[in-house]
Scaffold this active site. Structure first.
Site, PDB file in Angstrom:
ATOM      1  N   ASP A   7       0.158  -3.367   2.271  1.00 51.09           N
ATOM      2  CA  ASP A   7       0.972  -4.274   3.077  1.00 51.09           C
ATOM      3  C   ASP A   7       0.487  -5.676   2.723  1.00 51.09           C
ATOM      4  O   ASP A   7      -0.529  -6.130   3.235  1.00 51.09           O
ATOM      5  CB  ASP A   7       0.789  -3.992   4.567  1.00 51.09           C
ATOM      6  N   GLU A  68       4.867  -3.010  -0.156  1.00 46.41           N
ATOM      7  CA  GLU A  68       6.045  -3.462   0.578  1.00 46.41           C
ATOM      8  C   GLU A  68       6.793  -4.504  -0.250  1.00 46.41           C
ATOM      9  O   GLU A  68       6.199  -5.463  -0.739  1.00 46.41           O
ATOM     10  CB  GLU A  68       5.640  -4.071   1.920  1.00 46.41           C
ATOM     11  N   ASP A 141      -1.492  -4.453  10.059  1.00 51.69           N
ATOM     12  CA  ASP A 141      -1.429  -4.450   8.592  1.00 51.69           C
ATOM     13  C   ASP A 141      -1.960  -3.127   8.031  1.00 51.69           C
ATOM     14  O   ASP A 141      -1.456  -2.617   7.030  1.00 51.69           O
ATOM     15  CB  ASP A 141      -2.259  -5.604   8.017  1.00 51.69           C
TER      16      ASP A 141
END
Length: 194
Positions: A7, A68, A141
């Site tokens: 992330d 991501e 996160d």
């Protein structure tokens, strides 16, 4: 298959590692957040993120890295740092010849909860349940990184250059990569007490 989820973020970059076994059995291996201080210069922040991601990739030798996909947001500074961190994750993976997949937040939510519009708390609860964790990973996160790894295990279609990498390796490189993966798996299983 060991999957490392990222992330991306410049201050906090979530890293989650899972193993996808037979019959889509998913096992938790590791979760952490690589941090950089907003009090240092941008180049040193990027170096801290890169070094942290490189250390995780060397330690866990993943078969795939799931990152991501970054979209433009209203805050240009945030999206710039996020995009830079995503690029560093791709670079670190490419240097280790690890295939990279990009997944959107909607894809991850859909894979985890069945609802592409799920709230963050719903995703965190499902990550906890899917991986049989005793508590939700924190900060967010970290949970998001695990969600990206799970998403890739369940929906690997976001892979970039998936099969091409193997074709460009020599027989010796393939043997070395396989030996490194097996060694890492043995170490991880030993650490788990298996």
């Amino acid at each position: 298959m060991i999957i490392l989820g990222v992330d991306p973020g410049l201050t906090r970059c979530g890293v989650g590692v899972i193993e996808a076994g037979e019959h889509r059995r998913l096992s938790f291996i590791h979760v952490d957040v690589v941090r950089s201080s907003p009090d240092i210069t941008q180049d040193l922040r990027l170096l801290a993120i890169y070094n942290g991601l490189s250390e995780k990739m060397d330690r866990f030798a993943p078969d795939a890295v799931s990152i991501e996909r970054v979209f433009a947001q209203s805050n240009r500074n945030t999206v710039l740092g996020t995009a830079q961190a995503a690029g560093l994750a791709m670079l670190a993976a490419a240097q280790r010849n690890i295939p990279v997949a990009l997944h959107t937040p909607t894809e991850a939510k859909l894979a985890i909860t069945g609802n592409g519009q799920a709230q963050k708390i719903q995703v965190e609860r499902m990550v906890t349940r899917i991986l049989n964790l005793t508590k939700m990973p924190t900060p967010a996160d970290a949970a998001d990184a695990l969600a990206l790894a799970i998403c890739h295990a369940l929906r690997p279609a976001g892979a970039l250059q998936g099969g091409e990498r193997e074709q460009h390796l020599t027989a010796a490189q393939r043997q070395w990569a396989e030996a490194a993966q097996n060694s890492t798996r043995r170490r991880i299983n030993h650490d788990r007490g298996m």
